[in-house]
Enzyme design. Structure first.
Site, PDB file in Angstrom:
ATOM      1  N   ALA A  57       8.505   4.313   0.861  1.00  0.00           N
ATOM      2  CA  ALA A  57       8.036   2.964   0.546  1.00  0.00           C
ATOM      3  C   ALA A  57       6.710   3.006  -0.185  1.00  0.00           C
ATOM      4  O   ALA A  57       5.951   3.967  -0.090  1.00  0.00           O
ATOM      5  CB  ALA A  57       7.900   2.146   1.830  1.00  0.00           C
ATOM      6  N   SER A  58       6.439   1.932  -0.923  1.00  0.00           N
ATOM      7  CA  SER A  58       5.209   1.779  -1.704  1.00  0.00           C
ATOM      8  C   SER A  58       5.027   3.009  -2.590  1.00  0.00           C
ATOM      9  O   SER A  58       5.840   3.256  -3.465  1.00  0.00           O
ATOM     10  CB  SER A  58       4.016   1.546  -0.782  1.00  0.00           C
ATOM     11  OG  SER A  58       3.022   0.794  -1.451  1.00  0.00           O
ATOM     12  N   GLY A  59       3.984   3.820  -2.383  1.00  0.00           N
ATOM     13  CA  GLY A  59       3.821   5.020  -3.196  1.00  0.00           C
ATOM     14  C   GLY A  59       5.008   5.954  -3.095  1.00  0.00           C
ATOM     15  O   GLY A  59       5.327   6.674  -4.050  1.00  0.00           O
TER      16      GLY A  59
END
Length: 326
Positions: free
Chosen positions: A126-128
């Site tokens: 998730a995200s990065g």
């Protein structure tokens, strides 16, 4: 609990054999090297599995966190190795530094121009963790993988009350201009300074969304609609177009081999992984436990998480909470 001779006696009775020599036993070393793919010294082609595990932050990186050096170097090594025909990027990360994520994204871009690269998402990407996956040729995820979280935030500590009221420490400053103390933890930011940080955050978010749009062949608006930090399961991400297939690491490896048009190949793991048998013995013996975990027990992971956040860049492509899948 059994002695060795009792184990052999049990195996004989279980397999309906009378003589120990008739038992079809396999040595541990051979067992560890057994897998679903063909392997042999004469097989030239390789599929590289690059393990990107942990928070993304500056530094060298190791088996507990993704650094700007270990994963970048692993991608470069696989790209330059003529025997490596395809790459599987195994991601298990909640994200972290937006800068380091962008550096890894660039290496994925260079890899994709030369060889197939497939993302395989583990518990969390998730995200990065999604940032470094979005530009691969194809993305595999588990139904329960936590992914998405396309968003960034800035975090500037303000320790004024702690220092002044709790510790009795105050600061006198002499500055050449009113913003020489930019991002000083001894006092709150001014409205102007907050506006500067916000502009940087919006720029990084826009870059993130554009990269996802490019990698997933979507419009900026479509990505933004399902972005803004929203978190999805692997199954939901498949429906939204954020991943391509539901499957595990082995499925991703087989698919990568198909994309490279190779039938016989060996697997190489990058960065070089600790022997699984040695790691298991260390875990059992407690050798891999840090002083922190031995003293704080279950609470050590929260301290480690806070320390990692403290060492991060001020703009983060990171889920603002931790998720554990048991």
């Amino acid at each position: 609990l059994k002695f060795e001779d009792e184990v052999k006696e049990y195996l004989l009775s279980y397999s309906n054999q009378d003589d120990e020599k008739d038992l079809n036993l396999i040595k541990v070393g051979k067992y560890v090297n057994t897998s679903f793919y063909k392997e042999g010294s004469k097989v030239r082609d390789r599929i590289a599995v690059i393990y990107a595990t942990g928070m993304i932050q500056g530094g060298k990186g190791d088996d507990k966190y993704i650094g700007e050096k270990n994963i970048v170097k692993a991608l470069q090594s696989a790209r330059k190795n003529s025997r490596v025909r395809a790459v599987v990027l195994r991601v298990n990360s909640p994200g972290g530094s937006a800068l380091v994520s962008d550096m890894i994204w660039r290496e994925v871009e260079l890899m994709r121009a030369e060889k197939p690269i497939i993302a395989s998402m583990s518990d969390v990407a998730a995200s990065g963790g999604y940032y470094i996956s979005c530009n691969t040729n194809s993305i595999f995820a588990e139904p329960t993988t936590i992914t998405g979280s396309i968003g960034v935030f800035g975090m500037i500590p303000n320790a004024q009350e702690l220092l002044n009221d709790k510790l009795g420490i105050t600061f006198d400053q002499v500055m050449t201009n009113k913003n020489a103390d930019f991002m000083d933890i001894t006092k709150p930011m001014s409205d102007y300074q907050k506006a500067v940080v916000l502009k940087s955050i919006e720029h990084v978010y826009s870059s993130f969304v554009n990269k996802v749009a490019k990698g997933r062949n979507m419009t900026f608006e479509a990505v933004d609609e399902i972005g803004q930090g929203r978190v999805w399961t692997g199954k939901q991400a498949l429906e939204l177009g954020l991943v391509d297939k539901i499957g595990g690491l082995e499925d991703a490896i087989v698919y990568a081999a198909q994309q490279a048009d190779v039938k016989e190949y060996r697997i190489i793991s990058l960065p070089v992984q600790k022997d699984p048998l040695v790691k298991m013995l260390e875990d059992l013996s407690g050798e891999s436990s840090s002083i922190l975990s031995r003293n704080l027990g279950v609470f050590s992971k929260y301290i480690s998480y806070l320390q990692a956040v403290e060492d991060q860049d001020y703009i983060q492509a990171l889920m603002p909470y931790a998720i554990e899948i048991n």
